[in-house]
Scaffold this motif. Structure first.
Motif, mmCIF file in Angstrom:
data_model
loop_
_atom_site.group_PDB
_atom_site.id
_atom_site.type_symbol
_atom_site.label_atom_id
_atom_site.label_comp_id
_atom_site.label_asym_id
_atom_site.label_seq_id
_atom_site.Cartn_x
_atom_site.Cartn_y
_atom_site.Cartn_z
ATOM 1 N N MET A 1 0.838 -1.202 0.000
ATOM 2 C CA MET A 1 0.000 0.000 0.000
ATOM 3 C C MET A 1 0.879 1.260 0.000
ATOM 4 S SD MET A 1 -3.151 -0.939 -0.075
ATOM 5 C CE MET A 1 -4.007 0.508 0.507
ATOM 6 N N PHE A 2 0.432 2.308 -0.711
ATOM 7 C CA PHE A 2 1.159 3.565 -0.780
ATOM 8 C C PHE A 2 0.584 4.545 0.245
ATOM 9 C CE2 PHE A 2 1.604 2.234 -5.365
ATOM 10 C CZ PHE A 2 2.960 1.983 -5.290
ATOM 11 N N ASN A 3 1.461 5.347 0.846
ATOM 12 C CA ASN A 3 0.963 6.518 1.554
ATOM 13 C C ASN A 3 0.706 7.603 0.515
ATOM 14 O OD1 ASN A 3 3.376 8.011 1.031
ATOM 15 N ND2 ASN A 3 4.383 6.968 2.734
ATOM 16 N N PRO A 4 0.027 8.728 0.881
ATOM 17 C CA PRO A 4 -0.318 9.743 -0.144
ATOM 18 C C PRO A 4 0.879 10.255 -0.941
ATOM 19 C CG PRO A 4 -1.558 10.127 1.856
ATOM 20 C CD PRO A 4 -0.599 9.008 2.164
ATOM 21 N N GLN A 5 2.009 10.480 -0.276
ATOM 22 C CA GLN A 5 3.182 10.984 -0.988
ATOM 23 C C GLN A 5 3.695 9.976 -2.001
ATOM 24 O OE1 GLN A 5 6.373 12.219 1.565
ATOM 25 N NE2 GLN A 5 7.699 12.848 -0.119
ATOM 26 N N GLU A 6 3.778 8.709 -1.594
ATOM 27 C CA GLU A 6 4.220 7.659 -2.521
ATOM 28 C C GLU A 6 3.217 7.459 -3.649
ATOM 29 O OE1 GLU A 6 4.660 4.396 0.112
ATOM 30 O OE2 GLU A 6 6.759 4.826 0.585
ATOM 31 N N TYR A 7 1.932 7.583 -3.325
ATOM 32 C CA TYR A 7 0.886 7.408 -4.324
ATOM 33 C C TYR A 7 0.985 8.465 -5.419
ATOM 34 C CZ TYR A 7 -3.818 6.862 -6.261
ATOM 35 O OH TYR A 7 -4.875 6.678 -7.105
ATOM 36 N N ILE A 8 1.159 9.729 -4.999
ATOM 37 C CA ILE A 8 1.266 10.824 -5.955
ATOM 38 C C ILE A 8 2.528 10.660 -6.805
ATOM 39 C CG2 ILE A 8 1.592 13.315 -6.181
ATOM 40 C CD1 ILE A 8 -0.087 13.601 -3.610
ATOM 41 N N SER A 9 3.660 10.337 -6.164
ATOM 42 C CA SER A 9 4.910 10.131 -6.891
ATOM 43 C C SER A 9 4.790 8.984 -7.885
ATOM 44 C CB SER A 9 6.042 9.866 -5.897
ATOM 45 O OG SER A 9 7.255 9.591 -6.568
ATOM 46 N N HIS A 10 4.088 7.943 -7.481
ATOM 47 C CA HIS A 10 3.903 6.778 -8.344
ATOM 48 C C HIS A 10 3.153 7.157 -9.623
ATOM 49 C CE1 HIS A 10 2.922 2.630 -9.486
ATOM 50 N NE2 HIS A 10 1.680 3.047 -9.653
ATOM 51 N N HIS A 11 2.110 7.973 -9.500
ATOM 52 C CA HIS A 11 1.283 8.319 -10.653
ATOM 53 C C HIS A 11 1.895 9.415 -11.524
ATOM 54 C CE1 HIS A 11 -2.328 5.859 -10.292
ATOM 55 N NE2 HIS A 11 -2.239 6.000 -8.980
ATOM 56 N N LEU A 12 2.941 10.050 -11.051
ATOM 57 C CA LEU A 12 3.605 11.083 -11.847
ATOM 58 C C LEU A 12 4.874 10.566 -12.511
ATOM 59 C CD1 LEU A 12 3.237 14.214 -9.528
ATOM 60 C CD2 LEU A 12 1.888 13.607 -11.544
ATOM 61 N N LYS A 13 5.141 9.281 -12.391
ATOM 62 C CA LYS A 13 6.342 8.687 -12.962
ATOM 63 C C LYS A 13 6.008 7.957 -14.251
ATOM 64 C CE LYS A 13 10.699 7.395 -12.966
ATOM 65 N NZ LYS A 13 11.789 8.344 -13.146
ATOM 66 N N ASN A 14 6.773 8.221 -15.301
ATOM 67 C CA ASN A 14 6.576 7.558 -16.590
ATOM 68 C C ASN A 14 7.278 6.212 -16.637
ATOM 69 O OD1 ASN A 14 6.540 10.717 -17.425
ATOM 70 N ND2 ASN A 14 5.242 9.522 -18.796
ATOM 71 N N PHE A 15 6.801 5.371 -17.541
ATOM 72 C CA PHE A 15 7.472 4.115 -17.857
ATOM 73 C C PHE A 15 8.582 4.443 -18.851
ATOM 74 C CE2 PHE A 15 7.474 0.107 -20.491
ATOM 75 C CZ PHE A 15 8.188 -0.639 -19.572
ATOM 76 N N GLN A 16 9.846 4.376 -18.405
ATOM 77 C CA GLN A 16 10.960 4.919 -19.168
ATOM 78 C C GLN A 16 11.945 3.851 -19.625
ATOM 79 O OE1 GLN A 16 12.343 7.754 -16.171
ATOM 80 N NE2 GLN A 16 11.405 9.428 -17.324
#
Length: 268
Positions: A1-16
């Protein structure tokens, strides 16, 4: 499970993909090298462009002179809408590129923006479950690389039309002898004109990116800080309002493209 900070960072990261090592980067990788591709943005932008081409091409092959169907009506309304705006702004009616270009930009940007209404966790969960890809972004217009690719493509067309209609020497003269037609002000004129010319693709790209990125961020914040069973109270009204933003940003990008190219062909 993500905390809010990890959740936001996760969704702003591209598949690179790192082109130097040909390895896909993990979500925690902080490397921002130039030789890194955002594979998800590239895939979805090309995929949506392909959908646009196939849809319009298939409808064009089945055109009816009688009462049009729903799909044909959508295509006709889109074409008429774009064609009317081009005729009102672009002075050279014989140019066969501007209307198709405007239609492509409008529909393509609209489809890329429309992906912002897709459920924010659905596709990342699907990609993680099926392909073990933990980070993926599905809205190409929230990626600076995509929006600046579009805007600088328009910029090169502006340069092309300036040179094509005015001639290379006249184009250079317009940079050095406008707005003050005197050799004494040539350096000052060039600074103003060059800054104005370069600001067009930058403002064009940043306007689209800023609005779509802000919209995506609000969806992420709603999902990060509210329980799933109450998210709809904020998400649904924002999604309804965001439909207007999605259409408006595609329209503005198209209109500014026509205006910039129209100003490029005007002879002073």
């Amino acid at each position: 499970m993500f905390n809010p900070q990890e959740y936001i960072s996760h969704h702003l990261k591209n598949f690179q993909l790192d082109l130097r090592t040909l390895k896909f980067l993990s979500i925690n990788n902080k490397n921002n090298n130039f030789l890194i591709l955002n594979c998800d943005s590239i895939f979805f932008s090309f995929f949506l462009g392909l959908i646009f081409l196939i849809f319009f091409y298939s409808i064009s092959k089945k055109l009816s002179t009688g009462v049009p169907g729903k799909l044909q009506s959508i295509v006709e309304i889109s074409v008429d809408f774009v064609n009317k705006n081009v005729k009102d702004i672009f002075p050279y009616k014989k140019n066969l590129l501007i209307a198709p270009l405007a239609l492509t930009i409008f529909v393509w940007v609209f489809l890329m923006n429309l992906m912002d209404l897709f459920p924010i966790d659905f596709l990342p969960f699907f990609m993680h479950y099926c392909f073990n890809i933990s980070n993926v972004r599905i809205v190409p217009s929230t990626d600076l690389n995509i929006v600046f690719s579009l805007s600088f493509g328009v910029f090169f067309l502006i340069l092309f039309y300036n040179i094509f209609y005015k001639g290379f020497l006249n184009f250079l003269k317009s940079l050095f002898f406008q707005p003050f037609n005197h050799i004494f002000f040539s350096f000052f004129n060039f600074f103003l004109e060059f800054t104005s010319l370069l600001s067009k693709p930058i403002s064009l790209g940043l306007r689209l990116f800023g609005n779509m990125y802000a919209g995506e961020m609000i969806f992420i914040l709603i999902s990060a800080f509210l329980p799933w069973w109450i998210q709809w109270i904020l998400a649904v009204p924002w999604a309804i309002f965001h439909i207007l933003v999605i259409f408006l940003q595609a329209f503005i990008f198209m209109m500014l493209t026509i205006v910039y190219i129209s100003s490029a062909v005007e002879k002073h």
